[in-house]
Write a protein that holds these residues in place. Structure first.
Motif, PDB file in Angstrom:
ATOM      1  N   ARG A 135      97.541 -52.604  62.906  1.00  0.00           N
ATOM      2  CA  ARG A 135      98.876 -52.343  63.758  1.00  0.00           C
ATOM      3  C   ARG A 135      99.531 -53.639  63.849  1.00  0.00           C
ATOM      4  O   ARG A 135     100.135 -53.634  64.766  1.00  0.00           O
ATOM      5  N   GLU A 162      96.461 -45.233  54.485  1.00  0.00           N
ATOM      6  CA  GLU A 162      97.102 -43.862  55.023  1.00  0.00           C
ATOM      7  C   GLU A 162      97.244 -44.588  56.560  1.00  0.00           C
ATOM      8  O   GLU A 162      97.384 -43.876  57.518  1.00  0.00           O
ATOM      9  N   ASN A 163      98.053 -45.781  56.477  1.00  0.00           N
ATOM     10  CA  ASN A 163      98.270 -46.176  57.771  1.00  0.00           C
ATOM     11  C   ASN A 163      99.762 -45.662  58.151  1.00  0.00           C
ATOM     12  O   ASN A 163     100.369 -45.404  57.282  1.00  0.00           O
ATOM     13  N   ASN A 164      99.819 -45.694  59.489  1.00  0.00           N
ATOM     14  CA  ASN A 164     101.428 -45.353  59.839  1.00  0.00           C
ATOM     15  C   ASN A 164     102.164 -46.767  59.369  1.00  0.00           C
ATOM     16  O   ASN A 164     101.715 -47.780  59.690  1.00  0.00           O
ATOM     17  N   ARG A 222     101.568 -39.281  63.682  1.00  0.00           N
ATOM     18  CA  ARG A 222     101.766 -38.632  62.371  1.00  0.00           C
ATOM     19  C   ARG A 222     100.451 -38.150  62.114  1.00  0.00           C
ATOM     20  O   ARG A 222      99.568 -38.207  62.930  1.00  0.00           O
ATOM     21  N   ILE A 278     100.400 -38.273  56.194  1.00  0.00           N
ATOM     22  CA  ILE A 278     100.967 -39.263  55.528  1.00  0.00           C
ATOM     23  C   ILE A 278     100.536 -39.306  54.109  1.00  0.00           C
ATOM     24  O   ILE A 278     101.680 -39.488  53.248  1.00  0.00           O
ATOM     25  N   LEU A 279      99.385 -39.063  53.667  1.00  0.00           N
ATOM     26  CA  LEU A 279      98.987 -39.017  52.278  1.00  0.00           C
ATOM     27  C   LEU A 279      98.650 -37.620  51.841  1.00  0.00           C
ATOM     28  O   LEU A 279      98.208 -36.794  52.863  1.00  0.00           O
ATOM     29  N   GLN A 319      97.469 -39.140  64.001  1.00  0.00           N
ATOM     30  CA  GLN A 319      97.206 -40.518  63.893  1.00  0.00           C
ATOM     31  C   GLN A 319      98.645 -41.292  64.557  1.00  0.00           C
ATOM     32  O   GLN A 319      99.683 -41.444  63.531  1.00  0.00           O
ATOM     33  N   ASP A 320      98.639 -41.729  65.594  1.00  0.00           N
ATOM     34  CA  ASP A 320      99.986 -42.612  66.175  1.00  0.00           C
ATOM     35  C   ASP A 320     101.138 -41.669  65.825  1.00  0.00           C
ATOM     36  O   ASP A 320     102.192 -42.129  65.501  1.00  0.00           O
ATOM     37  N   MET A 373     102.849 -43.404  46.069  1.00  0.00           N
ATOM     38  CA  MET A 373     101.323 -43.497  46.800  1.00  0.00           C
ATOM     39  C   MET A 373     101.375 -42.091  47.728  1.00  0.00           C
ATOM     40  O   MET A 373     100.321 -41.363  47.510  1.00  0.00           O
ATOM     41  N   VAL A 374     102.612 -41.902  48.265  1.00  0.00           N
ATOM     42  CA  VAL A 374     102.403 -40.839  49.047  1.00  0.00           C
ATOM     43  C   VAL A 374     102.868 -39.479  48.330  1.00  0.00           C
ATOM     44  O   VAL A 374     102.819 -38.347  49.129  1.00  0.00           O
ATOM     45  N   ARG A 393      99.808 -48.020  52.080  1.00  0.00           N
ATOM     46  CA  ARG A 393      99.866 -46.546  52.042  1.00  0.00           C
ATOM     47  C   ARG A 393      98.341 -45.896  51.452  1.00  0.00           C
ATOM     48  O   ARG A 393      98.102 -44.983  51.871  1.00  0.00           O
ATOM     49  N   VAL A 410      97.092 -37.047  59.348  1.00  0.00           N
ATOM     50  CA  VAL A 410      96.449 -37.487  58.200  1.00  0.00           C
ATOM     51  C   VAL A 410      94.963 -36.547  58.029  1.00  0.00           C
ATOM     52  O   VAL A 410      94.650 -35.794  59.118  1.00  0.00           O
ATOM     53  N   SER A 458     110.665 -39.965  53.502  1.00  0.00           N
ATOM     54  CA  SER A 458     109.996 -40.755  54.821  1.00  0.00           C
ATOM     55  C   SER A 458     109.360 -41.910  54.682  1.00  0.00           C
ATOM     56  O   SER A 458     109.355 -42.809  55.558  1.00  0.00           O
ATOM     57  N   LEU A 467     106.921 -50.701  59.978  1.00  0.00           N
ATOM     58  CA  LEU A 467     108.560 -50.998  59.570  1.00  0.00           C
ATOM     59  C   LEU A 467     109.321 -49.587  59.933  1.00  0.00           C
ATOM     60  O   LEU A 467     110.265 -49.561  60.730  1.00  0.00           O
ATOM     61  N   ILE A 468     109.087 -48.582  59.285  1.00  0.00           N
ATOM     62  CA  ILE A 468     109.476 -47.481  59.488  1.00  0.00           C
ATOM     63  C   ILE A 468     109.525 -46.603  60.748  1.00  0.00           C
ATOM     64  O   ILE A 468     110.450 -46.211  61.434  1.00  0.00           O
ATOM     65  N   GLU A 469     108.225 -46.425  60.975  1.00  0.00           N
ATOM     66  CA  GLU A 469     107.876 -45.807  62.355  1.00  0.00           C
ATOM     67  C   GLU A 469     108.094 -46.549  63.768  1.00  0.00           C
ATOM     68  O   GLU A 469     108.533 -45.794  64.569  1.00  0.00           O
ATOM     69  N   ARG A 470     107.710 -47.844  63.639  1.00  0.00           N
ATOM     70  CA  ARG A 470     107.889 -48.644  64.877  1.00  0.00           C
ATOM     71  C   ARG A 470     108.910 -49.560  64.698  1.00  0.00           C
ATOM     72  O   ARG A 470     109.248 -50.254  65.896  1.00  0.00           O
TER      73      ARG A 470
END
Lengths: 344, 290, 251
Positions: C206, C177-179, A33, A53-54, A30-31, A240-241, C174, A35, A320, C182-185
């Protein structure tokens, strides 16, 4: 333990056969990363993934879960939706299986959590070995290897996956494939050992956890906690993660024009200001520094007293996921560092 | 092969669910002190009313349908079963919802939870109960347990202080104990503007002047706001009380009561499992306990 | 029991929050059977402007003396007053540069915007409702979440105050479960300091969070700004984004 091997080219065949045991879920991209997701086709599975991610926690303790429905006259009726769904999690890393084993202990005990346990019973786990990246410190946390908690666990030994059969269900999966699996011979055992050795050498991050509880006690008043409190956003991302953060909140809501409603639990974090707030208005951890200290303290010290080991498995997700770069490895290193007394 | 509905009726979520509230009827609401009412509950199901057993110092999770669930210490003694008495302070959303209910309305109850007072250890010794303000609520269970099993204890002393007479919880029943010879019941108020108070006037620790305490054979159960802990603990330590004979009842946020939700954690202990009764020794060893 | 009387009002704003109420199509019939809406200019031509109200829902910010008077009158006739939407809760877009707004010569400002006729317009620096009258509780959002409005009515009908998330957008982002944008992009995302409840609607598409719901309860904007500066954003750039929906920034 039953140990077999599966020729790599037979993996997709194996995957198609095990679907009879449940809905197949695996890491997908997913982009950039990964999941865990329901697979629509096997080719979407990315078994060489770094980390999702999770963590798989989301399957056993969903972010939001209705516990009860309330109806006047009927009382609280437990919600069983989704608890009996059979799922196969394909490609769970050792640290994440280890984390599930830790959650197992939390949700067992004198009061068993029947929601968690129902899901745990109905969700099969097929583990897969991995190589560490620059954020992994599972080896330091003794979570780079698991000897239980999975139905099958695959080790990549070159041309084969060496498969540890962990449960009767895992054995049924093997048997259902007819003769796809073969016995292992001495050469493959050597392949395994070689891989194990290579994996050990591949770790770039190391944390010493021996006597860490005592050092946490000694450094309870350290200025580190104030610095972290200044930095922490209380955004809850790390919780959360985290594969072993299990704190949850419970909220009731009502339907329009009725006293009927439902009771829902949802993920919570000890970093939120309300976490230790009591009805009278007193907050036992009102400052951000006291909260982030509690988070580290509970994982690395408190859990040791309770369960004999830290609840951290070294998966690196919180590192991360932190927008302000709070890094558990660095925090532990700093706590361990010998400061020059004269310069204090 | 089980049929689908048979499977679900055997489901542990339905048959063995520790989060399951059991409905109980409010049989009495006694307006003891402004915003501190005493609610008497009885389970709708008779077998639950008969079989519910608790230890002094334990708590229940109380559900007000639609508003939420919260921990409440049990104020009634196990020696007086069939009903549960809860002294509830009106402070937040759930308690506000409770205060809107009337006699005969229905609430949810699950429990009892927590360790309770270590009765096996206490029995055979002297007992000192020291409470300030609302701290009497959890101690009252222990008080009546001891009085109802009077032969199991040596000297019993109660020290209870409130701001004014009208702020005193259980005032009628406690003032009736003052003349009893099997308990040294010492009650004090900080001030008595109405000039009707016939007991002590002054701060709670001053009651130590009227009590004979042998620290080596006494267990002290203390409960109250932080200031009460501060001064009572100080006096007890001056008397060289063994630290594990000082028993404190703590309040924390709880969402489950059974060691899962994480909110009541103090250091490495959960108030709901290893508490809410902690010894002073525990307190020294656990950060941020008081 | 008679139905509670309700008034729904708009001060200076886009009326988007009132529109959310009207968009509760599946629940509108239930709503009008449960509550007695006496005064709702946007939806009704027959309004009672004097009756006592059990509940007043007020959208928009206070941008004029007239707004302030209207609000005081609403407060006087209402048992409960709810600030509806970010403008009412925080001041919103109109309050983004309130400091400069206050310092400036008001008449010169009005002339700059409206020309000669602007002088003498009834215009004051933007204020949130709570700066003018006591507010009983807030339903924030730009616009508000339909579910939050319905939950508020459902709770209030039972006599309970509604509860809304206090955690930031990141928490829900979170959970979904989104990317991380801020951190990745490296995008300027206000998620860590903006109050949640929107289920991270924008980051889920996004689009970085612009902070439209206002600050989270325990927002640590200083720390976020420090990290964003390290990422290469300039202070003015950050100030502009963080201040869009609440005076002084999402802080």
């Amino acid at each position: 333990m039953k140990i077999l091997k599966l020729p790599k080219e037979k993996l997709d065949l194996f995957a198609s056969v095990v679907q009879q045991f449940g809905e197949l879920h695996a890491p997908v991209e997913q982009d950039g990363r990964y999941v865990f997701k329901r697979l629509t086709r096997w080719s979407d599975a990315r078994l060489e993934y770094d980390r999702t991610i999770l963590p798989p926690k989301k399957y056993f303790l969903p972010p939001r879960e209705a516990l009860f429905r309330y109806r006047p006259g009927e009382g609280f009726v437990p919600n069983t939706d989704g608890l009996d769904q059979r799922i196969i999690l394909f490609g769970v890393h050792a640290c994440d299986v280890y984390a599930i084993n830790i959650l197992d202990r939390v949700f067992a005990g004198k009061y068993k959590d029947p929601y968690y346990q129902a899901r745990r019973k109905n969700i099969a786990i097929i583990g897969i070995d991995c190589l560490p990246d620059k954020q992994c410190f599972c080896r330091s946390m003794r979570a780079d290897f698991v000897d239980h908690g999975f139905d099958l666990f695959f080790y990549d030994t070159g041309d084969y996956y060496q498969a540890l059969v962990g449960t009767a269900l895992g054995d049924d999966m093997v048997l259902a494939t007819g003769n796809l699996f073969e016995p292992v011979d001495a050469a493959e055992i050597d392949d395994y050992k070689r891989r194990s050795w290579n994996k050990r050498r591949a770790f770039q991050v190391d944390v010493e956890i021996r006597d860490l509880p005592e050092i946490f006690e000694m450094e309870y008043q350290s200025e580190i906690w104030d610095e972290l409190g200044e930095k922490c956003l209380s955004c809850g991302s790390c919780s959360m993660v985290c594969p072993t953060c299990y704190c949850y909140d419970v909220a009731d809501d009502v339907e329009l024009g009725s006293r009927a409603g439902k009771r829902t639990r949802l993920w919570d974090s000890c970093l939120f200001a309300s976490h230790a707030l009591v009805g009278s208005g007193e907050n036992f951890r009102g400052s951000r520094s006291s909260r982030i200290k509690y988070r580290f303290y509970h994982k690395q010290r408190g859990f040791v007293a309770e369960y004999g080991r830290p609840s951290c498995v070294g998966c690196g997700r919180c590192v991360s996921a932190c927008p302000v770069h709070i890094d558990v490895v660095q925090v532990i290193d700093r706590l361990r560092r010998v400061e020059d007394v004269a310069s204090r | 092969m089980l049929l689908a509905d048979e499977v679900s009726s055997h489901h542990p979520v339905l048959s063995d669910n520790p989060y399951q509230p059991h409905m109980a009827r409010i049989v009495r609401i006694y307006k003891m002190v402004e915003n501190n009412h005493l609610f008497t509950l009885r389970f709708l199901e008779d077998h639950l009313a008969h079989s519910f057993r608790h230890q002094p110092g334990q708590f229940i999770m109380l559900s007000i349908p639609g508003a939420g669930e919260m921990p409440i210490s049990i104020s009634s003694s196990p020696s007086r079963p069939e009903v549960l008495e809860l002294c509830v302070r009106r402070v937040g959303r759930v308690t506000n919802a409770l205060y809107r209910l009337r006699t005969n309305d229905v609430v949810g109850v699950r429990g009892p939870y927590g360790n309770g007072y270590p009765m096996q250890e206490i029995i055979g010794n002297d007992l000192l109960l020291a409470a300030g303000g609302l701290g009497m609520a959890p101690l009252r269970s222990l008080l009546w347990y001891a009085l109802d099993h009077r032969d199991k204890f040596n000297n019993i002393t109660l020290m209870y202080g409130a701001k004014r007479p009208e702020d005193m919880l259980f005032r009628e029943e406690l003032t009736a104990l003052v003349d009893r010879t099997d308990i040294n019941c010492l009650l004090t108020v900080d001030a008595d503007p109405s000039a009707t108070w016939k007991n002590h006037i002054g701060r709670l620790p001053s009651l130590f002047d009227h009590a004979k305490i042998d620290p080596m054979r006494t267990y002290a159960a203390v409960c109250g706001p932080p200031v009460v802990y501060k001064f009572i603990l100080q006096r007890l330590l001056e008397l060289s009380f063994p630290k594990n004979h000082i028993l404190m009842s703590l309040e924390r946020r709880m969402k489950c009561g059974i060691g899962k939700c994480g909110h009541c954690g103090i250091g490495y202990k959960y108030t709901c499992l290893q508490g809410p009764i902690f010894t002073y020794w525990d307190a020294i060893n656990l950060p941020e306990m008081i | 029991m008679s139905k509670p009387t309700v008034g729904i009002f708009g001060l200076t704003g886009c009326a988007g929050d009132q529109l959310v109420i009207l968009n509760c199509e599946d629940q509108l019939l239930d709503l009008v059977s449960l509550i007695d809406i006496r005064d709702f200019l946007m939806a009704s031509s027959e309004n009672n402007q004097d009756c006592q109200l059990d509940l007043a829902l007020v959208e928009g910010a206070v941008l004029s003396n007239r707004d302030a008077e209207t609000l005081r009158a609403i407060r006087k006739r209402s048992k409960l007053l709810v600030a509806l939407g970010t403008c009412a809760v925080w001041g919103g877009v109109a309050a983004m540069n309130r400091g400069a707004d206050r310092d400036a010569d008001r008449d010169a400002l009005l002339e700059e915007v409206y020309g000669d006729i602007g002088r003498g317009y009834d215009s004051t620096p933007a204020q949130a409702l709570h700066e003018v009258v006591p507010v009983d509780f807030n339903i924030t959002g730009c616009p508000i979440e339909k579910e939050h409005f319905l939950a508020a009515v459902a709770s209030l009908l039972n006599g309970d105050l509604p509860l809304y998330p206090e955690y930031p957008v990141c928490t829900e982002c979170r959970m979904r479960e989104n990317n991380c944008l801020l951190i990745e992009r490296g995008l300027l995302c206000c998620g860590p300091i903006t109050v949640g409840g929107c289920d991270a609607r924008c980051p889920d598409l996004r689009v970085p969070c612009v902070g439209c719901r206002g600050p989270a309860g325990d927002a640590n904007a200083g720390s976020l700004v420090a990290v964003m500066e390290e990422m290469g954003f300039s202070r003015p750039q950050l100030a502009a984004r963080l201040r869009t929906f609440a005076p002084g920034g999402v802080a």
